[in-house]
Design a protein around this motif. Sequence first.
Motif, PDB file in Angstrom:
ATOM      1  N   ALA A  69      60.245  32.750  34.214  1.00 16.97           N
ATOM      2  CA  ALA A  69      59.542  32.028  35.274  1.00 16.97           C
ATOM      3  C   ALA A  69      59.652  30.520  35.101  1.00 16.97           C
ATOM      4  O   ALA A  69      59.643  29.764  36.086  1.00 16.97           O
ATOM      5  CB  ALA A  69      58.078  32.448  35.305  1.00 16.97           C
ATOM      6  N   MET A  81      53.078  34.228  31.715  1.00 24.00           N
ATOM      7  CA  MET A  81      54.181  33.446  32.250  1.00 24.00           C
ATOM      8  C   MET A  81      55.353  33.557  31.288  1.00 24.00           C
ATOM      9  O   MET A  81      55.253  33.158  30.125  1.00 24.00           O
ATOM     10  CB  MET A  81      53.810  31.985  32.425  1.00 24.00           C
ATOM     11  N   ARG A 105      63.755  35.881  41.922  1.00 26.63           N
ATOM     12  CA  ARG A 105      63.127  34.780  42.655  1.00 26.63           C
ATOM     13  C   ARG A 105      63.784  34.589  44.005  1.00 26.63           C
ATOM     14  O   ARG A 105      65.015  34.625  44.110  1.00 26.63           O
ATOM     15  CB  ARG A 105      63.224  33.497  41.832  1.00 26.63           C
ATOM     16  N   GLY A 115      58.349  34.686  42.996  1.00 27.72           N
ATOM     17  CA  GLY A 115      59.038  35.265  41.855  1.00 27.72           C
ATOM     18  C   GLY A 115      58.288  36.449  41.278  1.00 27.72           C
ATOM     19  O   GLY A 115      57.046  36.471  41.295  1.00 27.72           O
ATOM     20  N   PHE A 164      54.621  35.021  40.929  1.00 29.21           N
ATOM     21  CA  PHE A 164      54.414  33.605  41.197  1.00 29.21           C
ATOM     22  C   PHE A 164      54.643  33.324  42.682  1.00 29.21           C
ATOM     23  O   PHE A 164      55.594  33.836  43.285  1.00 29.21           O
ATOM     24  CB  PHE A 164      55.373  32.744  40.374  1.00 29.21           C
ATOM     25  N   ASN A 207      49.656  32.172  39.852  1.00 24.77           N
ATOM     26  CA  ASN A 207      50.275  33.195  39.018  1.00 24.77           C
ATOM     27  C   ASN A 207      49.323  34.382  38.977  1.00 24.77           C
ATOM     28  O   ASN A 207      48.164  34.228  38.618  1.00 24.77           O
ATOM     29  CB  ASN A 207      50.529  32.639  37.616  1.00 24.77           C
TER      30      ASN A 207
END
Length: 413
Positions: free
Chosen positions: A152, A183, A194, A208, A237, A258
Amino acid sequence: MKKIALCSSFVSFFVVSPLFASDEVSTPYFDRLTGFWGGRRTELSEQGFEFFAYYNAILASNVAGGIRSETNYAGDLFTGINLDLEKFFGWKDTVFTLSAINRHGSDITPSVGSQYSVMQLVGGQTTFLYNVTLEKGFADDDILVKFGRMTATDDFVGSPFYTYSLNNAVNGQIRAVLFDGVMTSYPFAVWGGRVKAKLAEDHTLQVGLFQLTDDMFDPDKHGLDFGFSSDDGVSIFLQYDWTPKLEGRPARFYGGLNQNIGFDMDKFNSPDTLDRFTRFYGGADYQFCSEAPGSEEGLYLFATLAYTTQEEVAIIPLQSSLGVHYRGLFAERPDDRTVFFVTYGQFSDDYSDEQVAAGGSAVDYEMVFELGHRIQVAPYAYIQPDIQFIKNPGGTGKIADATVLGVQFGISF
């Protein structure tokens, strides 16, 4: 003596010619130490092969305060290849990336006693397979889709301005988001994807999805654990970017969240777990003044914020950073960068209670102050002397405020 450039009225390390270089200085390979490989690099690029390699290293010493004095060195080699599949197979706007990382050296952070690492190149000191990704552009690249082995931090919660810090409080991404363990981060690749869409001239939205596993940060896996488990979760995300020109100077404002789903997180001071977690984050940067209209030289300001209400699983639910970045402070050094950062991290009450229950001390906050000057000694090499001051290391109030002197240098091959 030439005067310092201050936005109008507003107040020999690796210095050698690139190896194998030719007179083709207009090409991007002039910013690589190994140059054009006698023209072979240019030929390979025309055929679709783009090779890259970057080495960065930090030498740092805790000279005052903290737990004890210590000096250490850490380095990071990132290398790989981009393959233009349009040139190979006629797949328009499609790139395959394969990369690897070697990290080595040690950290002085345990001697400082701080929550934030004072040497951002430390974490998984071994060799990793990193990117194994395919990226495809649609609608003249207004939509970019990427998937494969990735993290990420390649696409979210970051800014080029964050890369100039030796302390990982802000380097690469807003660090509090990473403390939660949901993350995924360089150099620990996972399965992910993504989608990035240009909504209008200055507006971008990206989404993502990334795999979460219990051992995704295990250096012994070397990035080669391609499997899935029933215990795996998903890290999602969502980020929106607005990049306008304000009074003719560039600005960026971004915000995101997130969300993790199906990944158990241990609650502090409790046998229970939590499998849903949300954190909000955002940032802004702006060229406050420029040396000339349209010039990249000048003074930039930036700010970050990360926040979650779920203190039962977040070590630092609230973090904010403020930064000042000056490109070309000295008129004769237009590519140098002078940087100053301040970061505040607030520990969660639940985390503090857990420390007390384990026989330790309560924790409240930690602050990081950092000042550095990056000297661009050649297009392909820099060196950055730096000083950090860590106030209230570890948040306990029982460790003396620390001063860390360091130098970071990097080379592009």
